[in-house]
Design a protein around this motif. Structure first.
Motif, PDB file in Angstrom:
ATOM      1  N   LEU A  63      -5.079   4.393   7.995  1.00 29.36           N
ATOM      2  CA  LEU A  63      -4.105   4.134   6.867  1.00 29.36           C
ATOM      3  C   LEU A  63      -2.771   3.923   7.220  1.00 29.36           C
ATOM      4  O   LEU A  63      -1.818   3.081   6.840  1.00 29.36           O
ATOM      5  CB  LEU A  63      -4.417   5.162   5.902  1.00 29.36           C
ATOM      6  CG  LEU A  63      -3.642   4.946   4.464  1.00 29.36           C
ATOM      7  CD1 LEU A  63      -3.386   3.791   3.645  1.00 29.36           C
ATOM      8  CD2 LEU A  63      -3.730   6.130   3.575  1.00 29.36           C
TER       9      LEU A  63
ATOM     10  N   LEU B 152      -8.947   0.813  -1.048  1.00 31.89           N
ATOM     11  CA  LEU B 152      -7.520   1.260  -1.292  1.00 31.89           C
ATOM     12  C   LEU B 152      -7.065   1.048  -2.489  1.00 31.89           C
ATOM     13  O   LEU B 152      -6.380   1.851  -3.314  1.00 31.89           O
ATOM     14  CB  LEU B 152      -6.540   0.544  -0.158  1.00 31.89           C
ATOM     15  CG  LEU B 152      -6.752   0.872   1.409  1.00 31.89           C
ATOM     16  CD1 LEU B 152      -5.881   0.070   2.273  1.00 31.89           C
ATOM     17  CD2 LEU B 152      -6.151   2.456   1.540  1.00 31.89           C
TER      18      LEU B 152
ATOM     19  N   ALA C  91     -10.476   6.283  -0.157  1.00 32.60           N
ATOM     20  CA  ALA C  91     -10.812   4.854   0.501  1.00 32.60           C
ATOM     21  C   ALA C  91     -11.715   5.000   1.608  1.00 32.60           C
ATOM     22  O   ALA C  91     -12.405   3.725   1.777  1.00 32.60           O
ATOM     23  CB  ALA C  91      -9.562   4.283   0.983  1.00 32.60           C
TER      24      ALA C  91
ATOM     25  N   ARG D 278       1.089   4.041  -2.937  1.00 28.67           N
ATOM     26  CA  ARG D 278       0.844   5.189  -2.607  1.00 28.67           C
ATOM     27  C   ARG D 278       1.889   6.096  -3.009  1.00 28.67           C
ATOM     28  O   ARG D 278       1.521   7.410  -3.637  1.00 28.67           O
ATOM     29  CB  ARG D 278       0.225   5.163  -1.261  1.00 28.67           C
ATOM     30  CG  ARG D 278       0.032   6.827  -0.692  1.00 28.67           C
ATOM     31  CD  ARG D 278      -0.444   6.859   0.554  1.00 28.67           C
ATOM     32  NE  ARG D 278       0.696   6.733   1.442  1.00 28.67           N
ATOM     33  CZ  ARG D 278       1.967   7.466   1.725  1.00 28.67           C
ATOM     34  NH1 ARG D 278       1.747   8.714   1.032  1.00 28.67           N
ATOM     35  NH2 ARG D 278       2.696   7.204   2.495  1.00 28.67           N
TER      36      ARG D 278
ATOM     37  N   VAL E 268       0.865  -1.208   0.013  1.00 29.61           N
ATOM     38  CA  VAL E 268       0.031   0.074   0.007  1.00 29.61           C
ATOM     39  C   VAL E 268       0.877   1.298  -0.184  1.00 29.61           C
ATOM     40  O   VAL E 268       0.662   2.047  -0.831  1.00 29.61           O
ATOM     41  CB  VAL E 268      -0.910   0.118   1.323  1.00 29.61           C
ATOM     42  CG1 VAL E 268      -1.633   1.501   1.400  1.00 29.61           C
ATOM     43  CG2 VAL E 268      -1.874  -0.982   1.057  1.00 29.61           C
TER      44      VAL E 268
END
Length: 240
Positions: A40, A58, A33, A19, A15
């Motif tokens: 997060l 996500l 999300a 990102r 993630v």
């Protein structure tokens, strides 16, 4: 032999990686999300294990298939949101394309909407096809300008720009969101369809609200409401 479960540390690391590749902050991704920025952050640090629904959310916010976060799909096969946004910008600015039958254009736009709303891999499946759809749609509308089906062509193109407004916002290209929302209004006006025009104005108003341009959004909403009332033959007295 059963496949070993993946650790939440691995998911969190993926993630964070995607990102950062997307250029989005934790606040932006968390907002898209529907989770808190603190949650997060804990996911990225491996302190929280996201549910399947959060993983899907996500992935949507990052513009990648959920399988990439789970390690099921190689990241190399994914068209990144940044690259996808650049391709959309080029298609919107460069023109080109070829006129096609209205029935075919309508099916392509409908299919694009269906992919966006229902596919678990909507970014990788849809975004690569959008530049060609944009060019062909604009070429078709130009080709019908003096024909008897011009309004129909404009309605189909307006529906496409409604989709593009959402897609461009989700891939982090607010500059393109303004452009496609404006083109959506143009197409809706040419279609002479008050409902489509109201939706197109709502799309532009939503874009303005996201950019904190509240006065402009309110003015647009008032103009749109007045136009719908006038088209329906109603008066202010008929409304409570």
């Amino acid at each position: 032999m059963a496949r070993a479960l993946r650790s939440h540390d691995d998911i969190g690391a993926r993630v964070r990686l995607h990102r950062q590749r997307s250029g989005k902050s934790q606040a932006v991704v968390a907002g898209l999300a529907g989770i808190s920025e603190d949650y997060l952050g804990q996911v990225e640090r491996g302190r929280k294990t996201p549910s399947a629904g959060v993983i899907q959310a996500l992935a949507g916010a990052l513009g990648i298939p959920a399988g990439v976060l789970l390690g099921d799909e190689p990241a190399e096969s994914v068209v990144s949101p940044a690259v996808g946004g650049d391709r959309l910008a080029l298609a919107l600015m460069s023109g080109g394309g070829a006129p096609i039958e209205l029935a075919l254009l309508a099916r392509r736009v409908e299919s694009a909407w269906d992919t966006w709303q229902n596919s678990g891999h909507r970014y990788s499946e849809l975004v690569p096809d959008l530049p060609e759809l944009i060019r062909d749609a604009e070429a078709t509308m130009r080709g019908q300008r003096h024909g008897s089906r011009y309004r129909e062509a404009a309605a189909i193109v307006g529906d496409m720009y409604g989709l593009l407004r959402t897609v461009t916002r989700r891939v982090g290209r607010s500059d393109l969101s303004y452009l496609v929302a404006d083109r959506g209004i143009r197409a809706a006006e040419e279609s002479d369809d008050p409902i489509r025009l109201a939706v197109a104005r709502w799309n532009l108003g939503h874009t303005l609200l996201i950019s904190d341009e509240h006065d402009a959004a309110m003015e647009l909403a008032q103009v749109g409401a007045a136009a719908v009332i006038e088209e329906a033959g109603a008066t202010r007295r008929q409304w409570p």
